[in-house]
Design an enzyme around this catalytic site. Sequence first.
Site, PDB file in Angstrom:
ATOM      1  N   ASP A  55     -16.419  30.745 -30.841  1.00 22.75           N
ATOM      2  CA  ASP A  55     -16.716  32.233 -31.713  1.00 22.75           C
ATOM      3  C   ASP A  55     -17.904  32.311 -31.935  1.00 22.75           C
ATOM      4  O   ASP A  55     -18.295  33.366 -32.485  1.00 22.75           O
ATOM      5  CB  ASP A  55     -15.668  31.654 -32.893  1.00 22.75           C
ATOM      6  CG  ASP A  55     -16.199  30.688 -33.570  1.00 22.75           C
ATOM      7  OD1 ASP A  55     -16.480  29.669 -33.291  1.00 22.75           O
ATOM      8  OD2 ASP A  55     -15.157  30.190 -34.926  1.00 22.75           O
ATOM      9  N   TRP A  79      -4.850  17.187 -34.564  1.00 28.50           N
ATOM     10  CA  TRP A  79      -5.697  15.676 -34.368  1.00 28.50           C
ATOM     11  C   TRP A  79      -5.337  15.275 -32.990  1.00 28.50           C
ATOM     12  O   TRP A  79      -5.630  15.782 -31.926  1.00 28.50           O
ATOM     13  CB  TRP A  79      -3.621  15.206 -34.374  1.00 28.50           C
ATOM     14  CG  TRP A  79      -3.003  15.380 -35.596  1.00 28.50           C
ATOM     15  CD1 TRP A  79      -2.354  16.424 -35.596  1.00 28.50           C
ATOM     16  CD2 TRP A  79      -3.366  14.753 -37.166  1.00 28.50           C
ATOM     17  NE1 TRP A  79      -1.838  16.439 -37.569  1.00 28.50           N
ATOM     18  CE2 TRP A  79      -2.358  15.758 -38.184  1.00 28.50           C
ATOM     19  CE3 TRP A  79      -4.220  13.920 -37.651  1.00 28.50           C
ATOM     20  CZ2 TRP A  79      -2.996  15.295 -39.579  1.00 28.50           C
ATOM     21  CZ3 TRP A  79      -4.388  13.713 -39.212  1.00 28.50           C
ATOM     22  CH2 TRP A  79      -3.521  14.059 -39.678  1.00 28.50           C
ATOM     23  N   TYR A  99     -25.778  25.205 -28.115  1.00 30.84           N
ATOM     24  CA  TYR A  99     -24.680  24.778 -27.986  1.00 30.84           C
ATOM     25  C   TYR A  99     -24.316  26.406 -27.380  1.00 30.84           C
ATOM     26  O   TYR A  99     -23.242  26.120 -26.718  1.00 30.84           O
ATOM     27  CB  TYR A  99     -23.902  24.632 -29.390  1.00 30.84           C
ATOM     28  CG  TYR A  99     -22.309  24.678 -29.025  1.00 30.84           C
ATOM     29  CD1 TYR A  99     -21.834  24.056 -28.425  1.00 30.84           C
ATOM     30  CD2 TYR A  99     -21.465  25.989 -29.951  1.00 30.84           C
ATOM     31  CE1 TYR A  99     -20.118  24.129 -27.858  1.00 30.84           C
ATOM     32  CE2 TYR A  99     -20.182  25.426 -29.927  1.00 30.84           C
ATOM     33  CZ  TYR A  99     -19.381  25.075 -29.131  1.00 30.84           C
ATOM     34  OH  TYR A  99     -18.132  25.604 -29.029  1.00 30.84           O
TER      35      TYR A  99
HETATM   36  N1  LIG Z   1     -13.678  22.237 -30.729  1.00 30.00           N
HETATM   37  C1  LIG Z   1     -13.770  22.769 -31.860  1.00 30.00           C
HETATM   38  O1  LIG Z   1     -13.663  23.175 -32.756  1.00 30.00           O
HETATM   39  C2  LIG Z   1     -14.162  24.293 -31.020  1.00 30.00           C
HETATM   40  C3  LIG Z   1     -14.007  25.150 -31.745  1.00 30.00           C
HETATM   41  C4  LIG Z   1     -14.454  26.628 -30.584  1.00 30.00           C
HETATM   42  C5  LIG Z   1     -14.720  26.170 -29.258  1.00 30.00           C
HETATM   43  N2  LIG Z   1     -14.188  25.049 -28.941  1.00 30.00           N
HETATM   44  C6  LIG Z   1     -14.392  25.092 -27.549  1.00 30.00           C
HETATM   45  O2  LIG Z   1     -13.252  24.614 -26.814  1.00 30.00           O
HETATM   46  C7  LIG Z   1     -13.331  23.523 -25.656  1.00 30.00           C
HETATM   47  C8  LIG Z   1     -12.745  22.135 -26.204  1.00 30.00           C
HETATM   48  O3  LIG Z   1     -13.747  21.517 -26.710  1.00 30.00           O
HETATM   49  P1  LIG Z   1     -12.843  20.690 -27.593  1.00 30.00           P
HETATM   50  O4  LIG Z   1     -13.456  20.312 -28.864  1.00 30.00           O
HETATM   51  O5  LIG Z   1     -11.649  20.339 -27.188  1.00 30.00           O
HETATM   52  O6  LIG Z   1     -13.970  19.647 -27.430  1.00 30.00           O
HETATM   53  P2  LIG Z   1     -14.609  17.547 -26.638  1.00 30.00           P
HETATM   54  O7  LIG Z   1     -13.156  17.204 -27.995  1.00 30.00           O
HETATM   55  O8  LIG Z   1     -15.787  17.110 -27.667  1.00 30.00           O
HETATM   56  O9  LIG Z   1     -14.167  17.186 -25.760  1.00 30.00           O
HETATM   57  C9  LIG Z   1     -14.315  17.347 -24.931  1.00 30.00           C
HETATM   58  C10 LIG Z   1     -14.257  16.825 -23.191  1.00 30.00           C
HETATM   59  O10 LIG Z   1     -15.614  17.038 -22.080  1.00 30.00           O
HETATM   60  C11 LIG Z   1     -15.180  15.976 -21.414  1.00 30.00           C
HETATM   61  N3  LIG Z   1     -16.492  16.074 -20.446  1.00 30.00           N
HETATM   62  C12 LIG Z   1     -18.331  15.671 -20.693  1.00 30.00           C
HETATM   63  N4  LIG Z   1     -18.822  15.037 -20.458  1.00 30.00           N
HETATM   64  C13 LIG Z   1     -17.887  15.620 -18.738  1.00 30.00           C
HETATM   65  C14 LIG Z   1     -18.494  15.391 -17.225  1.00 30.00           C
HETATM   66  N5  LIG Z   1     -19.486  14.857 -16.762  1.00 30.00           N
HETATM   67  N6  LIG Z   1     -16.947  14.770 -16.556  1.00 30.00           N
HETATM   68  C15 LIG Z   1     -15.431  14.953 -17.497  1.00 30.00           C
HETATM   69  N7  LIG Z   1     -15.963  15.257 -18.312  1.00 30.00           N
HETATM   70  C16 LIG Z   1     -16.592  15.766 -19.203  1.00 30.00           C
HETATM   71  C17 LIG Z   1     -14.779  14.564 -22.423  1.00 30.00           C
HETATM   72  O11 LIG Z   1     -14.743  13.825 -21.450  1.00 30.00           O
HETATM   73  P3  LIG Z   1     -14.700  12.441 -22.154  1.00 30.00           P
HETATM   74  O12 LIG Z   1     -14.888  12.390 -23.173  1.00 30.00           O
HETATM   75  O13 LIG Z   1     -13.907  11.778 -21.440  1.00 30.00           O
HETATM   76  O14 LIG Z   1     -16.522  11.583 -21.577  1.00 30.00           O
HETATM   77  C18 LIG Z   1     -13.904  15.478 -23.320  1.00 30.00           C
HETATM   78  O15 LIG Z   1     -12.324  15.626 -22.802  1.00 30.00           O
HETATM   79  C19 LIG Z   1     -14.935  24.216 -25.209  1.00 30.00           C
HETATM   80  O16 LIG Z   1     -15.173  24.913 -24.238  1.00 30.00           O
HETATM   81  C20 LIG Z   1     -15.457  23.839 -26.631  1.00 30.00           C
HETATM   82  O17 LIG Z   1     -16.974  24.760 -26.490  1.00 30.00           O
HETATM   83  C21 LIG Z   1     -14.321  24.137 -29.409  1.00 30.00           C
END
Ligand SMILES: NC(=O)c1ccc[n+]([C@@H]2O[C@H](COP(=O)([O-])OP(=O)(O)OC[C@H]3O[C@@H](n4cnc5c(N)ncnc54)[C@H](OP(=O)(O)O)[C@@H]3O)[C@@H](O)[C@H]2O)c1
Length: 318
Positions: free
Chosen positions: A124, A174, A146
Site C-alpha cells: 500500500d 503471528w 522501500y
Molecule cells: N509486513 C508488512 O506489514 C507488509 C506490508 C505491506 C507489504 N508487504 C509486502 O509483503 C511481502 C512479504 O513481506 P513480509 O513482511 O512477509 O517480509 P519479511 O517478514 O521481512 O520476510 C522477508 C523474506 O525475504 C527473505 N529474503 C530476504 N533476502 C533474501 C535472499 N537474499 N534470498 C532469499 N530470500 C531472502 C527472508 O528470508 P530470511 O529471513 O530467511 O533471510 C524472508 O523470508 C513483501 O513483498 C512486502 O513488501 C508487507
Amino acid sequence: MRILITGASGLLGLNLALEAARIRQQAGTADGGQVHQVTGIVNSHPLRTEAFEVITADLLLPGKVEQLLADNKPDWVINCAALALVDACEADPQLAYRLNVELPEKLALYVARGGARLVHLSTDAVFDGKTGNYTEKDQPNPLSVYARTKLAGEQAVAGVNPEALIARVNLFGWSLSGKRSLAEWFFNNLQAGQPLKGFTDVFFCPLLVNDLAHILLNMLETGLTGLYHVVSSDCLSKYDFGMSLARHFSFDQNLITPASVSEGNLLAARSPYLTLSSARLARDLGVSLPTVSSGLDRFYELFQQGYPQYIKGMAYGN
Ligand SMILES: NC(=O)c1ccc[n+]([C@@H]2O[C@H](COP(=O)([O-])OP(=O)(O)OC[C@H]3O[C@@H](n4cnc5c(N)ncnc54)[C@H](OP(=O)(O)O)[C@@H]3O)[C@@H](O)[C@H]2O)c1
C-alpha cells in the site's frame, strides 16, 4: 499444484506456506479440493517443519533463481522475498533495489519462460497517503526508498510478465520471530504491561496474514492477472487498531497513548492515509473481503490454539 514460495521464513511467506499445506492435508481427508505441494525458500532463517519442503538459498546469488525453477518446475510461484523493513531500505538502498526490483524482475522472467504463474507481493506504501481510498487506477507517489523500490518492482514484473498477478497488501499476524508485525508489537508490549504510543494520524487496512494467504490462493485458482489491492474491507488508524487488539485480548487499553507519527522518530517518511479500495478484487472474486475486526478475532483464536508457539518452534540455527 506445485507451489514455490520465496520468503518462506517471513511473516507472509511462512503463514502462506502453512495455509497452502493445510489445504493439502484437508483435501486428503475430504472429497475434492485443491491439492498443493508446497516448497518454501528461506535464506538466513532456516526452518524445521514437516508441513512443507524447505530449501535454504540466497536468491541473489548468480544462477540461483534459474536453478531453483529448473529443479522444482512449479505451477505457481509466490514471491514473498523482499527487503520489507522500511528503515532498513533507507539504510541500504542498494540491497533494497536488488531484493525489491532486480529479484522480482528475474523471477517474473524465468517463471514466464517456464510456463508457470507468478504472484508478486507489493505494498500500500506506493501511495503518498495524502487522500486515501486509492484504487488500482490511482497514480502512486512513493515517499521512501522501500516504497520507491516496491513500485519499481511492480513495473519491472509487469514489464517482463504481463500475466503476473501483483498484489498490493497490508498485513498482520503471528511470525517466526514473534516481532515482525504491528499486531505482535502491540501484543508484546500490552502483555508485558508496557505503555506505548498509537498513531492517530496514520490509517491503513490490514488483513490477517492467514486470510490473505487464502485470498491469494483463491486469486490464483480463479485465474486473475494484473494489479489488485488486497486489503481488508474497512480501514482504521494505528491507534484504533491497537485499541481493538487490546479489547480482543482483554489487555489494559489505558496503556496505549494517542500520538502523532511526527513524534515517532522514524527514519523514513510514512504516508498518512494508506487506505486502499479492494472493490476490484471483491467484484472479480465475487466475495467480500474480511474486516479488521474479523481478522483480530481469528488472530486471538490462533493465539488461544498455541499457533504463535507452533510457528516459533520452527526456527532453528539462529
Ligand atoms: N509486513 C508488512 O506489514 C507488509 C506490508 C505491506 C507489504 N508487504 C509486502 O509483503 C511481502 C512479504 O513481506 P513480509 O513482511 O512477509 O517480509 P519479511 O517478514 O521481512 O520476510 C522477508 C523474506 O525475504 C527473505 N529474503 C530476504 N533476502 C533474501 C535472499 N537474499 N534470498 C532469499 N530470500 C531472502 C527472508 O528470508 P530470511 O529471513 O530467511 O533471510 C524472508 O523470508 C513483501 O513483498 C512486502 O513488501 C508487507
